[in-house]
Design an enzyme around this catalytic site. Structure first.
Site, PDB file in Angstrom:
ATOM      1  N   SER A 302      -4.236  -0.007  13.532  1.00 45.64           N
ATOM      2  CA  SER A 302      -2.660   0.559  13.953  1.00 45.64           C
ATOM      3  C   SER A 302      -1.745  -0.564  13.358  1.00 45.64           C
ATOM      4  O   SER A 302      -1.529  -0.603  12.285  1.00 45.64           O
ATOM      5  CB  SER A 302      -2.527   0.798  15.504  1.00 45.64           C
ATOM      6  N   ASP A 313       1.046  -5.212   0.086  1.00 41.66           N
ATOM      7  CA  ASP A 313       1.818  -4.524  -0.910  1.00 41.66           C
ATOM      8  C   ASP A 313       3.130  -5.162  -1.408  1.00 41.66           C
ATOM      9  O   ASP A 313       3.340  -4.961  -2.673  1.00 41.66           O
ATOM     10  CB  ASP A 313       2.395  -3.097  -0.386  1.00 41.66           C
ATOM     11  N   LYS A 327      -6.900   3.191  11.501  1.00 45.88           N
ATOM     12  CA  LYS A 327      -5.933   4.245  12.149  1.00 45.88           C
ATOM     13  C   LYS A 327      -4.554   4.112  11.696  1.00 45.88           C
ATOM     14  O   LYS A 327      -3.738   3.411  11.943  1.00 45.88           O
ATOM     15  CB  LYS A 327      -5.840   3.596  13.721  1.00 45.88           C
TER      16      LYS A 327
END
Length: 445
Positions: A302, A313, A327
């Site tokens: 999460s 990224d 998740k």
């Protein structure tokens, strides 16, 4: 998780319905909506009939409130593994958890062979003062056997009002007989961030959860490390998110922001395009661009995955460890009024800055490091992933991934992933046998 209110969601639904009815085929849509409403009402009539039959004919007189709560719980949990109804007591306990303060004993525990095992007592808490030790097994709480309880039930039984007492029956290795220990509950301040300087030139920061105190704890850790180690000597930082189950969405955004100058951290996309939200970095990079390694494993979920995905990224961090849990959904907390508890409802998927959904897939590390697992634990340290949970949301695209290793050696000297992170910051290549580089994605401008 992000907190929300029921009224704006209800208003939005009303707007959507109006737009559908007022389209070119308004009559047809209205007819379909009416048919759908009739079907819903007939199902509600069925529920009412079953409810009355149970009330009238069950072998013992049932509690009406419990019947309704059970029906609501069944309805919501049938949606996915993370949507749930919380009665007033459970809602209060959740607020305590996310605030980072509650009345309790101050021990981190897990379940092992039906008993509650002490992972570690928290410093300066009633448990540590009473002599509770790592490895102790709790067999009874206030005389009630732990065997048969879930971990959550046992933990809730140990919590309670401040200045009240509880008695634990402890089985300790080497002791001739079980020990009875009486402990008085106090306000426990959960420390979601711990840190130290390693080898004089690396800042190690462990984040165990994302509650309301996490960002403040992280800022204090970075400030303390920067004060202790001159900038020219500081090789970089290791942020350890292993076995961190997540928490509050706003904390994931602010933790990511502490390492980013600018850019998107995460976006959430609901059922309707207009519900898309984008969260961007704010505040600037507190580490002044120092190299960063993030440790993850099968227990990182999460909010941990939001942070790992954002830093990966943006090419701000190198990810080391094993694949994360997967998740990729957001639960909105909807309070239902005084005494009625709250609804935790899955309302959106989240996407990393490159537009990637990790739902049922997880985040793959740049360098995969597998730990040496003791013989007695082999086969028991791979975490069940999101993709293996019954009723999970399917992956948005790509192949769903199963669970990965979540074992972290209790002794740092045996922790291969941690040492790989230190070596990486010192410019040493990880062991090629244990490491598997993963391709990095780019962030669109």
């Amino acid at each position: 998780m992000r907190k929300s209110l029921l009224f704006p969601l209800g208003a939005l639904t009303g707007v959507c319905l109006t737009l559908l009815v007022s389209g070119p085929q308004g009559g047809l849509w209205a007819a379909r909506a009416a048919a759908g409403a009739d079907d819903a009402y007939s199902q509600l009539n069925l529920f009412g009939e079953v409810f009355e039959r149970v009330k009238a004919s069950y072998v013992e007189k049932p509690d009406n409130a419990k019947l309704i709560e059970g029906a609501i719980t069944g309805m919501v949990t049938s949606l996915d593994p993370h949507s749930r109804y919380m009665n007033d007591k459970a809602w209060t306990e959740m607020q305590e958890t996310t605030s980072g303060e509650f009345g309790g004993l101050g021990i981190e525990v897990t379940m092992e062979e039906g008993l509650v095992k002490v992972v570690s007592p928290i410093d300066d808490t009633p448990a540590s003062k009473a002599g509770i030790m790592s490895g102790d097994l709790i067999s009874k709480i206030d005389g009630d056997a732990v065997q048969g309880m879930t971990l959550e039930q046992a933990v809730n039984k140990m919590k309670g009002p401040v200045d009240t007492k509880t008695k634990l029956t402890i089985i300790r290795k080497g002791a001739d007989a079980p020990l009875d220990v009486a402990i008085t509950r106090e306000i426990i301040h959960v420390r979601p961030v711990r840190f130290h300087v390693e080898n004089g030139d690396i800042g190690y920061i462990r984040v165990t959860s994302f509650n309301e105190q996490t960002t403040d704890g992280l800022k204090k850790a970075i400030a303390a490390i920067s004060k202790d180690v001159p900038q020219e000597k500081l090789a970089g930082y290791v942020m350890d998110l292993r076995n961190n189950p997540g928490g509050l969405l706003d904390q994931a955004v602010s933790v990511s922001s502490a390492f980013l100058q600018r850019g998107e951290v995460v976006s959430t996309r609901g059922r309707n395009p207009e519900e898309t939200q984008r969260f961007t970095a704010h505040g600037g990079d507190l580490t002044k661009g120092k190299p960063l390694v993030v440790l993850i494993n099968g227990g990182s979920a999460s909010a941990s995955e939001i942070v790992g995905g954002a830093l990966h990224d943006h090419k701000r961090a190198t990810i080391i460890g094993t694949r994360s849990f997967g998740k990729g959904s957001v639960q909105t907390i909807i309070p239902l009024g005084a005494g009625n508890g709250a609804l935790a409802l899955t309302t959106a998927r989240y996407y990393t800055p490159s537009g990637r959904s990790i739902q049922a897939q997880g985040i793959a590390p740049d360098i995969e490091i597998l730990q040496e697992v003791p013989a007695e634990l082999k086969g028991r340290v791979d975490t069940m992933a999101e993709s293996q949970m019954r009723g999970h949301l399917s992956a948005a695209d790509g192949t769903e991934q199963t669970g990965s290793q979540s074992y972290v050696p209790p002794d740092e000297k045996d922790d291969k992933a941690l040492h790989a992170a230190y070596d990486f910051l010192h410019g040493v290549t990880a062991n090629a046998v244990a490491a598997k580089p993963a391709a990095k994605t780019t962030v669109p401008n």
